[in-house]
Structure formats: structure tokens, C-alpha cells
Design an enzyme around this catalytic site. Sequence first.
Site, PDB file in Angstrom:
ATOM      1  N   ASP A  40      49.799  54.539  36.379  1.00 39.95           N
ATOM      2  CA  ASP A  40      49.056  54.134  35.180  1.00 39.95           C
ATOM      3  C   ASP A  40      47.636  53.650  35.457  1.00 39.95           C
ATOM      4  O   ASP A  40      46.899  53.338  34.528  1.00 39.95           O
ATOM      5  CB  ASP A  40      49.797  52.988  34.474  1.00 39.95           C
ATOM      6  CG  ASP A  40      51.296  53.168  34.533  1.00 39.95           C
ATOM      7  OD1 ASP A  40      51.772  54.154  33.956  1.00 39.95           O
ATOM      8  OD2 ASP A  40      51.976  52.361  35.195  1.00 39.95           O
ATOM      9  N   ARG A  76      54.582  91.100  33.447  1.00 38.58           N
ATOM     10  CA  ARG A  76      55.162  89.910  32.824  1.00 38.58           C
ATOM     11  C   ARG A  76      56.123  90.301  31.712  1.00 38.58           C
ATOM     12  O   ARG A  76      57.318  90.307  31.925  1.00 38.58           O
ATOM     13  CB  ARG A  76      54.036  88.999  32.320  1.00 38.58           C
ATOM     14  CG  ARG A  76      54.474  87.621  31.926  1.00 38.58           C
ATOM     15  CD  ARG A  76      53.309  86.667  31.751  1.00 38.58           C
ATOM     16  NE  ARG A  76      52.398  87.025  30.650  1.00 38.58           N
ATOM     17  CZ  ARG A  76      51.359  86.275  30.281  1.00 38.58           C
ATOM     18  NH1 ARG A  76      51.074  85.157  30.924  1.00 38.58           N
ATOM     19  NH2 ARG A  76      50.584  86.658  29.287  1.00 38.58           N
ATOM     20  N   TYR A 113      48.849  51.870  47.007  1.00 37.80           N
ATOM     21  CA  TYR A 113      50.070  52.201  47.754  1.00 37.80           C
ATOM     22  C   TYR A 113      49.743  52.844  49.108  1.00 37.80           C
ATOM     23  O   TYR A 113      48.852  53.684  49.197  1.00 37.80           O
ATOM     24  CB  TYR A 113      50.910  53.199  46.964  1.00 37.80           C
ATOM     25  CG  TYR A 113      51.535  52.636  45.711  1.00 37.80           C
ATOM     26  CD1 TYR A 113      52.483  51.617  45.781  1.00 37.80           C
ATOM     27  CD2 TYR A 113      51.182  53.147  44.471  1.00 37.80           C
ATOM     28  CE1 TYR A 113      53.067  51.114  44.622  1.00 37.80           C
ATOM     29  CE2 TYR A 113      51.763  52.649  43.309  1.00 37.80           C
ATOM     30  CZ  TYR A 113      52.699  51.634  43.393  1.00 37.80           C
ATOM     31  OH  TYR A 113      53.271  51.138  42.247  1.00 37.80           O
ATOM     32  N   ARG A 161      42.060  87.491  21.169  1.00 36.79           N
ATOM     33  CA  ARG A 161      42.906  86.291  21.327  1.00 36.79           C
ATOM     34  C   ARG A 161      42.108  85.300  22.175  1.00 36.79           C
ATOM     35  O   ARG A 161      42.119  85.362  23.399  1.00 36.79           O
ATOM     36  CB  ARG A 161      44.228  86.668  22.012  1.00 36.79           C
ATOM     37  CG  ARG A 161      44.941  87.863  21.388  1.00 36.79           C
ATOM     38  CD  ARG A 161      46.272  88.164  22.073  1.00 36.79           C
ATOM     39  NE  ARG A 161      46.170  88.437  23.494  1.00 36.79           N
ATOM     40  CZ  ARG A 161      46.130  89.657  24.051  1.00 36.79           C
ATOM     41  NH1 ARG A 161      46.180  90.738  23.288  1.00 36.79           N
ATOM     42  NH2 ARG A 161      46.040  89.798  25.350  1.00 36.79           N
ATOM     43  N   LYS A 215      48.156  77.528  21.794  1.00 34.55           N
ATOM     44  CA  LYS A 215      49.427  77.188  22.459  1.00 34.55           C
ATOM     45  C   LYS A 215      49.220  75.960  23.337  1.00 34.55           C
ATOM     46  O   LYS A 215      48.082  75.540  23.561  1.00 34.55           O
ATOM     47  CB  LYS A 215      49.939  78.386  23.280  1.00 34.55           C
ATOM     48  CG  LYS A 215      49.019  78.887  24.382  1.00 34.55           C
ATOM     49  CD  LYS A 215      49.457  80.275  24.865  1.00 34.55           C
ATOM     50  CE  LYS A 215      48.441  80.942  25.742  1.00 34.55           C
ATOM     51  NZ  LYS A 215      48.660  80.798  27.164  1.00 34.55           N
ATOM     52  N   HIS A 219      47.828  92.628  28.037  1.00 37.09           N
ATOM     53  CA  HIS A 219      47.157  91.455  28.626  1.00 37.09           C
ATOM     54  C   HIS A 219      46.715  91.833  30.038  1.00 37.09           C
ATOM     55  O   HIS A 219      47.502  92.386  30.801  1.00 37.09           O
ATOM     56  CB  HIS A 219      48.156  90.290  28.664  1.00 37.09           C
ATOM     57  CG  HIS A 219      47.544  88.962  28.966  1.00 37.09           C
ATOM     58  ND1 HIS A 219      46.489  88.442  28.250  1.00 37.09           N
ATOM     59  CD2 HIS A 219      47.843  88.036  29.908  1.00 37.09           C
ATOM     60  CE1 HIS A 219      46.167  87.242  28.735  1.00 37.09           C
ATOM     61  NE2 HIS A 219      46.980  86.978  29.744  1.00 37.09           N
ATOM     62  N   CYS A 237      47.756  55.599  41.076  1.00 40.08           N
ATOM     63  CA  CYS A 237      49.082  55.110  40.690  1.00 40.08           C
ATOM     64  C   CYS A 237      49.528  55.790  39.391  1.00 40.08           C
ATOM     65  O   CYS A 237      48.822  56.621  38.844  1.00 40.08           O
ATOM     66  CB  CYS A 237      49.049  53.598  40.498  1.00 40.08           C
ATOM     67  SG  CYS A 237      48.305  52.697  41.869  1.00 40.08           S
TER      68      CYS A 237
HETATM   69  N1  PLP Z   1      46.648  86.439  25.255  1.00 39.01           N
HETATM   70  C1  PLP Z   1      47.763  86.200  25.959  1.00 39.01           C
HETATM   71  C2  PLP Z   1      48.871  87.197  25.932  1.00 39.01           C
HETATM   72  C3  PLP Z   1      47.863  85.042  26.731  1.00 39.01           C
HETATM   73  O1  PLP Z   1      48.969  84.803  27.441  1.00 39.01           O
HETATM   74  C4  PLP Z   1      46.777  84.117  26.730  1.00 39.01           C
HETATM   75  C5  PLP Z   1      46.825  82.887  27.517  1.00 39.01           C
HETATM   76  O2  PLP Z   1      47.360  82.773  28.566  1.00 39.01           O
HETATM   77  C6  PLP Z   1      45.645  84.409  25.975  1.00 39.01           C
HETATM   78  C7  PLP Z   1      45.610  85.581  25.252  1.00 39.01           C
HETATM   79  C8  PLP Z   1      44.458  83.501  25.957  1.00 39.01           C
HETATM   80  O3  PLP Z   1      43.846  83.506  27.212  1.00 39.01           O
HETATM   81  P1  PLP Z   1      42.496  82.738  27.494  1.00 39.01           P
HETATM   82  O4  PLP Z   1      42.793  81.296  27.341  1.00 39.01           O
HETATM   83  O5  PLP Z   1      42.184  83.105  28.891  1.00 39.01           O
HETATM   84  O6  PLP Z   1      41.505  83.214  26.481  1.00 39.01           O
END
Ligand code: PLP
Length: 370
Positions: A314, A138, A266, A221, A40, A168, A312
Site C-alpha cells: 500500500d 488466436r 522490506y 476498432r 474492454k 486481427h 510495499c
Molecule cells: N481488435 C481486437 C480483436 C483486439 O483484440 C483489440 C485489443 O486487443 C483491439 C482491436 C484494440 O487494439 P488496440 O488497443 O491496439 O487498438
Amino acid sequence: SGLRKHRKTYARISKKAIQHNLKNEQARLGANCELFAVVKADGYGHGAVEIAKVARDAGVTGFCVALLGEALELRQAGIREPILILGIVDVAYVAIIAAEKLSVTVGSLEWLKKAKLKMKNQNNSLRIHIALDTGMGRIGFRTVSELTEAENTVSDSKLFEFEGVYTHFATADESDETKFNKQLEIFNKLINKLKNKPRFIHVANSATALWHQQIPTNLVRYGIAMYGLNPSGHALISPVSLEPAMELISELIQVKEIQPGDTVSYGATYEATDCEWVGTIPIGYADGWRRSLQGQTVLVDGQRCEIIGRVCMDQCMIRLPKEYPVGTTVVLVGKSGTDQVTMEELAEHLDTINYEIICGITLRVPRIYV
Ligand code: PLP
């Protein structure tokens, strides 16, 4: 895009590091456990499609994203493996999700019921993972009664394929395991109430995979650790070697000597006390090189050089130990000589976490894969 290639500032992404990090974790997984690469937020700033391809070559069997658009980007790039969308998608899009054979998170009964109506005339079934909110606060189901109703809704309908159930953890990266264990207990209580267990029962992000390896799960994950960063920052030591995949590189575009009393950038917040060599680097806060990095050091020829004056949009300026030619490499993050600037170091300077730094490197910075 090709339009970004004309500049000297870039993020160097090591495919080898990604492979190394994946192989190490794969070697620790149980026989029945799959690893899904979390890509993601454009692969945590590393480039989702590129990273997905590297991960697939390394034997990863699926992917996780947060948004439908991120999943579609992977499909359009020819990624055919399972993709789980971790966020809640607007129920209006269930037909696309089903047609593209994506898996979607279900976080509430309300969503599920609406989805059922929308799916009525579809040929494909909707692959779902039920999220359980065991303490993260969440998304997901919190009670047995709701979960039971959700299971009944999906199992009496061919419109759904009940593929997974997951949770999670909020504190998997902390040494105090009290809250973690409480969440685990709630998770086990909830899944024990399921009449039919789906293929995937999963709980592990990177931190859980690294420091709670003993917990039974058949899907990991894996996000931040695949990119070679420690989910806890410096708090816990990783049991596997993590090799950071991203370095941030630039070069000096102008070098000059300034006199005592001369000021830089700046607000004239930096004033030279001596004759000083100053180098200008073409990176700024529009690249995600945040304004409050004033005072942070970067590496030139293996030596620490302080960012002087305000960053700045850039460009920013550094104090050099001596005159260096224009074109000299500047390592903003990564190794130079025997020294190294890490994402954690930046995160500490900015009072944040490594995740936010890598996700914050904007699209204006070209990603070069090596
Ligand atoms: N699973 C869920 C539901 C998540 O929201 C995330 C990331 O935020 C992950 C897995 C992956 O987490 P990480 O990058 O800490 O391995």
C-alpha cells in the site's frame, strides 16, 4: 465507488485527451468508415462507462469489449449504440446477447451450430461478426471450406444477422511489414469467397489504423491510441498526435530525515549513505504500482525522485532532494514542471508494454475525470 474517495492517490483521466485522440483519427477516416471505441478491461483501466460516454459525445458510433459482462455493463449504463464482443462467449448466453442487441464474435463452426440450436425459439436474431484467423493464431476461421459452411449456416436462417467479418493483425505495430502483408493476403482471399458481404469488413486496431491507413476497411476498432498511447511503444512514430489520458497522482504522507546506515522497506535492500530526506507515498502493488518499480523515478516539484527500497502493498518510499511538507504532490505518471513520466517509461522499467500498465491499475485507485 464512494468508498474509494478517501485517499490521496488517484488516476486523473482527461476527457479532453480522449476527445483529442478520437477527433484526430476520425479526421483521417474514409467517408464510409466508422470508428468503434474499444473499452474492454474497464476502458483499459480508464473506466469503461465514463470513456464510452466521452467517446459517444465525440461522435463514436459503437463500442468493442471482450466479455459479455463488459457489454452488459455498458447497456446498464444506458449505452444504446452497437457493441461488438470480441471474445468468444459461452453459447449458453446467446439469448441475452440477442435480446440486448449486442454483436458477438463467431470463431468456429462448432459454436455457430450450437448457437443455432439455442436460438430456435428466440424472437430476436443474433448479430454476428465472423472472425478470421489469418495468422494471429488466436480465434477464428482459417479455411475457405469452413468459412463457406459458416456463411451457408447463417444465411439460410433468420436466427442470425450476418453483420461483419474481421481479422486481427499480429504485427501491425512493426516496421517490417512482411508478416502483416501475408495476413492481409490471406484475409482478402477468404473474404473474396463470401457470396454476400456483410455491412462491416474490418481489420484495424490502433496500429493498423495509424500505420496502414491505406487498407480498405469500414470499421476501425480503436483502443490504445484513443487513450493517447502509442501501440508500438517507442518503435514507430505515430502519424497523429496522441495525448495520454491517464495521469497517476499521489502525495507525500510522511517525510523524515534518515541517517547513514539506516535502511528502508522490506528486506532492508536500501541503505542510506548520507543524511537523506525520505518521503512515503500511499500507493503500492495492490494498486497496480508494481513491486519491481523499485529504482524507478517519480516527480516532486518537477524533480526526479527515486523509489528506494521495496514497494510495499500500500505504500512506497522515495528519496527527496530536500525536505518537503506532507501533502506535497507526487506525480507518478504525468507532467510536473518541464519533466514527464510516461507509461512507456514504466513499461520499459518493468519489461512490458504500456497496455499492461494501464490495465493493471487496480480498482482501489479512484478515477477522477477532468
Ligand atoms: N481488435 C481486437 C480483436 C483486439 O483484440 C483489440 C485489443 O486487443 C483491439 C482491436 C484494440 O487494439 P488496440 O488497443 O491496439 O487498438
